[in-house]
Write a protein that holds these residues in place. Structure first.
Motif, PDB file in Angstrom:
ATOM      1  N   GLY A   1      22.830 -20.952   4.216  1.00  0.00           N
ATOM      2  CA  GLY A   1      24.181 -20.918   3.961  1.00  0.00           C
ATOM      3  C   GLY A   1      24.853 -22.198   4.099  1.00  0.00           C
ATOM      4  N   ASP A   2      26.009 -22.277   3.800  1.00  0.00           N
ATOM      5  CA  ASP A   2      26.944 -23.660   3.858  1.00  0.00           C
ATOM      6  C   ASP A   2      27.262 -24.063   5.050  1.00  0.00           C
ATOM      7  OD1 ASP A   2      26.684 -24.436   1.131  1.00  0.00           O
ATOM      8  OD2 ASP A   2      28.497 -23.684   0.594  1.00  0.00           O
ATOM      9  N   CYS A   3      27.268 -23.368   6.102  1.00  0.00           N
ATOM     10  CA  CYS A   3      27.678 -23.598   7.551  1.00  0.00           C
ATOM     11  C   CYS A   3      26.556 -24.434   8.375  1.00  0.00           C
ATOM     12  CB  CYS A   3      28.033 -22.197   8.244  1.00  0.00           C
ATOM     13  SG  CYS A   3      28.522 -22.515   9.907  1.00  0.00           S
ATOM     14  N   VAL A   4      27.167 -25.340   8.652  1.00  0.00           N
ATOM     15  CA  VAL A   4      26.267 -26.412   9.416  1.00  0.00           C
ATOM     16  C   VAL A   4      26.436 -26.243  10.940  1.00  0.00           C
ATOM     17  CG1 VAL A   4      25.889 -28.049   7.471  1.00  0.00           C
ATOM     18  CG2 VAL A   4      27.683 -28.413   9.405  1.00  0.00           C
ATOM     19  N   ASP A   5      27.176 -24.971  11.212  1.00  0.00           N
ATOM     20  CA  ASP A   5      27.083 -24.866  12.753  1.00  0.00           C
ATOM     21  C   ASP A   5      27.510 -26.096  13.466  1.00  0.00           C
ATOM     22  OD1 ASP A   5      27.092 -23.073  14.564  1.00  0.00           O
ATOM     23  OD2 ASP A   5      24.972 -23.332  15.198  1.00  0.00           O
ATOM     24  N   CYS A   6      28.309 -26.645  12.990  1.00  0.00           N
ATOM     25  CA  CYS A   6      29.072 -27.869  13.530  1.00  0.00           C
ATOM     26  C   CYS A   6      30.421 -27.785  14.714  1.00  0.00           C
ATOM     27  CB  CYS A   6      29.528 -28.983  12.670  1.00  0.00           C
ATOM     28  SG  CYS A   6      31.185 -28.291  11.849  1.00  0.00           S
ATOM     29  N   ASN A   7      30.870 -26.325  14.615  1.00  0.00           N
ATOM     30  CA  ASN A   7      31.894 -25.865  15.552  1.00  0.00           C
ATOM     31  C   ASN A   7      33.115 -26.707  15.271  1.00  0.00           C
ATOM     32  OD1 ASN A   7      30.297 -23.838  16.786  1.00  0.00           O
ATOM     33  ND2 ASN A   7      29.569 -25.191  18.268  1.00  0.00           N
ATOM     34  N   ALA A   8      33.213 -27.318  14.370  1.00  0.00           N
ATOM     35  CA  ALA A   8      34.487 -28.122  14.008  1.00  0.00           C
ATOM     36  C   ALA A   8      35.754 -27.225  14.237  1.00  0.00           C
ATOM     37  CB  ALA A   8      34.429 -28.972  12.871  1.00  0.00           C
TER      38      ALA A   8
ATOM     39  N   ILE B   1      36.426 -18.507  14.374  1.00  0.00           N
ATOM     40  CA  ILE B   1      36.694 -17.545  13.154  1.00  0.00           C
ATOM     41  C   ILE B   1      35.483 -16.913  12.711  1.00  0.00           C
ATOM     42  CG2 ILE B   1      36.885 -19.359  11.477  1.00  0.00           C
ATOM     43  CD1 ILE B   1      39.124 -16.454  11.710  1.00  0.00           C
ATOM     44  N   ARG B   2      34.107 -17.536  12.960  1.00  0.00           N
ATOM     45  CA  ARG B   2      33.132 -16.825  12.250  1.00  0.00           C
ATOM     46  C   ARG B   2      32.775 -15.617  12.949  1.00  0.00           C
ATOM     47  NH1 ARG B   2      29.143 -21.913  13.251  1.00  0.00           N
ATOM     48  NH2 ARG B   2      30.458 -21.721  15.252  1.00  0.00           N
ATOM     49  N   ASP B   3      33.344 -15.228  14.092  1.00  0.00           N
ATOM     50  CA  ASP B   3      32.943 -13.983  14.518  1.00  0.00           C
ATOM     51  C   ASP B   3      33.945 -12.740  13.992  1.00  0.00           C
ATOM     52  OD1 ASP B   3      31.596 -15.125  16.482  1.00  0.00           O
ATOM     53  OD2 ASP B   3      32.897 -15.212  17.917  1.00  0.00           O
TER      54      ASP B   3
ATOM     55  N   ALA C   1      39.875 -28.287   9.070  1.00  0.00           N
ATOM     56  CA  ALA C   1      38.494 -28.776   9.863  1.00  0.00           C
ATOM     57  C   ALA C   1      37.373 -28.508   8.908  1.00  0.00           C
ATOM     58  CB  ALA C   1      38.523 -28.409  11.234  1.00  0.00           C
ATOM     59  N   CYS C   2      37.118 -27.318   8.503  1.00  0.00           N
ATOM     60  CA  CYS C   2      35.822 -26.840   7.684  1.00  0.00           C
ATOM     61  C   CYS C   2      35.839 -27.516   6.429  1.00  0.00           C
ATOM     62  CB  CYS C   2      35.657 -25.288   7.616  1.00  0.00           C
ATOM     63  SG  CYS C   2      34.271 -25.030   7.039  1.00  0.00           S
ATOM     64  N   ASN C   3      37.005 -27.775   5.792  1.00  0.00           N
ATOM     65  CA  ASN C   3      37.263 -28.465   4.556  1.00  0.00           C
ATOM     66  C   ASN C   3      36.830 -29.857   4.434  1.00  0.00           C
ATOM     67  OD1 ASN C   3      37.965 -26.210   3.043  1.00  0.00           O
ATOM     68  ND2 ASN C   3      40.196 -26.738   3.062  1.00  0.00           N
ATOM     69  N   ALA C   4      37.215 -30.401   5.643  1.00  0.00           N
ATOM     70  CA  ALA C   4      36.845 -31.860   5.883  1.00  0.00           C
ATOM     71  C   ALA C   4      35.230 -32.085   5.924  1.00  0.00           C
ATOM     72  CB  ALA C   4      37.339 -32.398   7.253  1.00  0.00           C
ATOM     73  N   VAL C   5      34.677 -30.777   6.718  1.00  0.00           N
ATOM     74  CA  VAL C   5      33.120 -30.845   6.582  1.00  0.00           C
ATOM     75  C   VAL C   5      32.539 -30.764   5.466  1.00  0.00           C
ATOM     76  CG1 VAL C   5      31.288 -29.851   7.785  1.00  0.00           C
ATOM     77  CG2 VAL C   5      33.219 -30.007   9.094  1.00  0.00           C
ATOM     78  N   MET C   6      33.069 -29.777   4.541  1.00  0.00           N
ATOM     79  CA  MET C   6      32.615 -29.474   3.387  1.00  0.00           C
ATOM     80  C   MET C   6      32.495 -30.915   2.295  1.00  0.00           C
ATOM     81  SD  MET C   6      31.259 -26.455   3.428  1.00  0.00           S
ATOM     82  CE  MET C   6      30.778 -26.610   5.006  1.00  0.00           C
ATOM     83  N   ASP C   7      33.766 -31.526   2.486  1.00  0.00           N
ATOM     84  CA  ASP C   7      34.093 -32.672   2.022  1.00  0.00           C
ATOM     85  C   ASP C   7      32.777 -33.626   1.840  1.00  0.00           C
ATOM     86  OD1 ASP C   7      36.185 -31.563   0.575  1.00  0.00           O
ATOM     87  OD2 ASP C   7      37.568 -32.784   1.961  1.00  0.00           O
TER      88      ASP C   7
ATOM     89  N   GLY D   1      36.606 -24.362   1.094  1.00  0.00           N
ATOM     90  CA  GLY D   1      36.613 -22.696   1.138  1.00  0.00           C
ATOM     91  C   GLY D   1      35.674 -22.206   1.718  1.00  0.00           C
ATOM     92  N   LEU D   2      34.871 -22.705   2.663  1.00  0.00           N
ATOM     93  CA  LEU D   2      34.076 -21.922   3.774  1.00  0.00           C
ATOM     94  C   LEU D   2      34.773 -20.995   4.439  1.00  0.00           C
ATOM     95  CD1 LEU D   2      31.008 -20.990   4.676  1.00  0.00           C
ATOM     96  CD2 LEU D   2      30.955 -22.962   5.842  1.00  0.00           C
ATOM     97  N   ILE D   3      35.865 -21.602   4.932  1.00  0.00           N
ATOM     98  CA  ILE D   3      36.858 -20.895   5.790  1.00  0.00           C
ATOM     99  C   ILE D   3      37.759 -20.921   4.753  1.00  0.00           C
ATOM    100  CG2 ILE D   3      38.251 -20.526   7.449  1.00  0.00           C
ATOM    101  CD1 ILE D   3      36.078 -22.124   9.362  1.00  0.00           C
TER     102      ILE D   3
HETATM  103  S1  SF4 Z   1      33.624 -25.918  10.446  1.00  0.00           S
HETATM  104 FE1  SF4 Z   1      32.853 -24.924   8.808  1.00  0.00          FE
HETATM  105  S2  SF4 Z   1      30.477 -25.636   8.765  1.00  0.00           S
HETATM  106 FE2  SF4 Z   1      31.462 -26.252  10.852  1.00  0.00          FE
HETATM  107  S3  SF4 Z   1      30.822 -24.513  11.955  1.00  0.00           S
HETATM  108 FE3  SF4 Z   1      32.817 -24.008  11.290  1.00  0.00          FE
HETATM  109  S4  SF4 Z   1      32.354 -22.864   9.573  1.00  0.00           S
HETATM  110 FE4  SF4 Z   1      30.453 -23.853   9.891  1.00  0.00          FE
END
Ligand code: SF4
Ligand code: SF4
Length: 511
Positions: free
Chosen positions: A279-286, A297-299, A314-320, A327-329
């Motif tokens: 998936g798109d989540c890179v598990d960065c924990n941002a 929030i992933r819980d 935070a996640c939008n910045a990562v997706m960018d 919109g992953l979150i």
């Molecule tokens: S910021 Fe986005 S990509 Fe990074 S861990 Fe959270 S959901 Fe996954």
């Protein structure tokens, strides 16, 4: 009847199939707080939060200093809860104690408004405008300004006490205390003339209750925003629990779109090279490190989440950075999330991501929101109508009880009354108080003689005051009806059009 209990000591020990209630399922009664060090984030929702914080704090601190000219007989503070004179002033509106239903109406509107906003936009109150959120955000901003962002603050927290740590901590707490004192100080300005009270506070002339109130609010602000922070929302505030009962499939929530993000992987390139479907989540924990509540929030949807949407930024910045769609979150409803997930299942993750559903108008205009809006508007219109048409004059009559009547030497019957006239304007007014009914009767004010008796008398009432006039009413014996006879006192503003009326009874012997 007592049944003797006996025990067969020779029988084998019996084993029961049961598990202690605290094993696996029950948490410790006391759980030590895990300190949260939210990281700075940038983005639409962070900017919105800054704007809301600036506006709400400005309203709170500036409002008591706004002036409003009500003439020479009323205070000129725009918003004032005048406890001494039992009045509430709100710009052009003045509420008397007997009109407290307006305040009750406002509270009902505030409650319905909160329901309406919650059903349209979820916990935006918690995430943006709740005082606990606003002041905590302000305190964290101060902390970040002096100690640095998340990593620097964590490092300083772990560091042994030295000159730098002491200096920074003293600076942080000093600014916090200034904010806390000015928060408590601003509150009391709503209850007295702000400029005078300000001077009195610093010259130690203010009443003790003012200092006590400032002290209590300083302590609570300092403690709640400086130390307890997210614990206030999680453990002390009832709203998250109430809201739990209000959520439905169309409630707006900050949502991690797991259908798009899972399976998550920190090694996207390697996984892609191995042909793994990730998936798109890179598990960065941002999203976790920016969260002021310290949750992930992933819980899934959690009671602790105040829907501040900082994790979206935070996640939008990562997706960018990853060149992936935002919109992953995202803000989403359960219905919308499930539809996206079904689409991902049916057409594949890439297609569903490309057509990711966002919240539309149908989410806002649905039966629940329309009902809340209807009720809210109804209460508002009723209040507005009552406010616009309300009287600024009131008359109340209390008859003498002892004696009920007096028979005068010429046989006429006299009754006594206390006539109370309320002038609810900022100007002195002259009223005409007259008798309506009771043929042949006349009245005179206590202190003057019966010779001055007439059907109507003039009464002056000061601005914003209640005046009580003691009057006697007499009726000639020929006109007197035995027992009780109803009549009325009427009151009329001699310079205006306002009038009022109060029913009364005339007592006579017999009947
Ligand atoms: S910021 Fe986005 S990509 Fe990074 S861990 Fe959270 S959901 Fe996954
Ligand atoms: S999970 Fe996201 S929306 Fe919820 S409190 Fe944390 S940062 Fe805010």
């Amino acid at each position: 009847m007592n049944v003797p209990v006996t025990q067969d000591k020779a029988a084998p020990v019996e084993a029961f199939d049961v598990e202690a209630v605290n094993r696996r399922t029950r948490q410790k009664l006391y759980q030590a707080r895990v300190k949260v060090f939210p990281k700075r984030t940038w983005g639409t929702f962070r900017n919105l939060k800054w704007a809301v914080m600036a506006v709400t704090l400005a309203i709170y601190w500036i409002t008591p200093w706004l002036r409003w000219d009500r003439g020479p007989f009323a205070p000129d503070q725009a918003v004032l809860v005048d406890l001494a004179n039992r009045r509430f002033y709100f710009f052009f509106i003045e509420i008397w104690p007997q009109e407290f239903f307006y305040v009750a109406g406002l509270l009902i509107m505030a409650g319905l408004g909160l329901f309406l906003i919650t059903s349209v936009a979820g916990r935006v109150w918690c995430g943006y405008t709740c005082p606990q959120t606003v002041w905590t955000d302000l305190f964290i901003w101060v902390e970040r300004l002096i100690e640095g962002d998340r990593n620097a603050r964590m490092k300083l927290d772990k560091a042994p006490w030295g000159v730098e740590k002491i200096a920074k901590r003293v600076a942080v707490h000093a600014v916090w205390l200034v904010i806390a004192v000015s928060t408590g100080g601003a509150w009391i300005f709503y209850f007295a003339d702000a400029p005078s009270l300000f001077v009195n506070l610093f010259t130690l002339q203010a009443p003790p209750i003012a200092y006590i109130t400032v002290g209590v609010l300083t302590a609570t602000t300092y403690t709640f925003a400086g130390f307890m922070r997210e614990q206030v929302c999680t453990y002390m505030c009832p709203w998250p629990r109430i809201q739990g009962a209000m959520l439905d499939e169309d409630s707006l929530l900050v949502t991690y779109n797991g259908w798009r993000g899972e399976p998550r992987s920190r090694h996207q390139k390697k996984a892609a090279a191995e042909g793994l479907d990730i998936g798109d989540c890179v598990d960065c924990n941002a999203c976790v490190v920016v969260c002021p509540m310290g949750i992930d929030i992933r819980d899934g949807n959690q009671l602790e989440c105040i829907t501040c949407a900082l994790c979206i930024d935070a996640c939008n910045a990562v997706m960018d950075k990853l060149d992936r769609p935002r919109g992953l979150i995202s803000y989403s409803t359960l219905r919308g999330h499930n539809a996206n997930a079904a689409e991902a299942e049916r057409a594949g993750r890439a297609t569903a991501t490309a057509h990711q559903r966002t919240v539309g108008v149908s989410h806002i205009a649905r039966p629940r929101t329309l009902l809340y809006f209807g009720l809210w508007s109804l209460v508002g219109l009723v209040m507005l109508g009552a406010l616009v048409t309300r009287d600024r004059l009131d008359i109340n009559v209390i008859p003498d009880r002892n004696p009920l009547y007096v028979t005068l030497s010429d046989g006429s019957i006299r009754n006594g009354y206390a006539v109370k006239i309320l002038n609810m304007t900022g100007e002195p007014r002259q009223f005409e108080v007259a008798l309506d009914g009771l043929p042949g009767a006349a009245m005179w004010e206590a202190g003057s003689t019966e010779d001055s008796a007439t059907r109507a008398i003039a009464v002056d009432v000061d601005a914003d005051r209640l005046r009580e006039v003691k009057v006697f009413v007499s009726q000639p014996s020929a006109a007197v009806e035995p027992g009780l006879t109803g009549f009325a006192f009427t009151v009329r503003d001699l310079a205006g059009s306002e009038s009022g009326r109060a029913d009364a009874d005339f007592y006579a012997p017999g009947g």
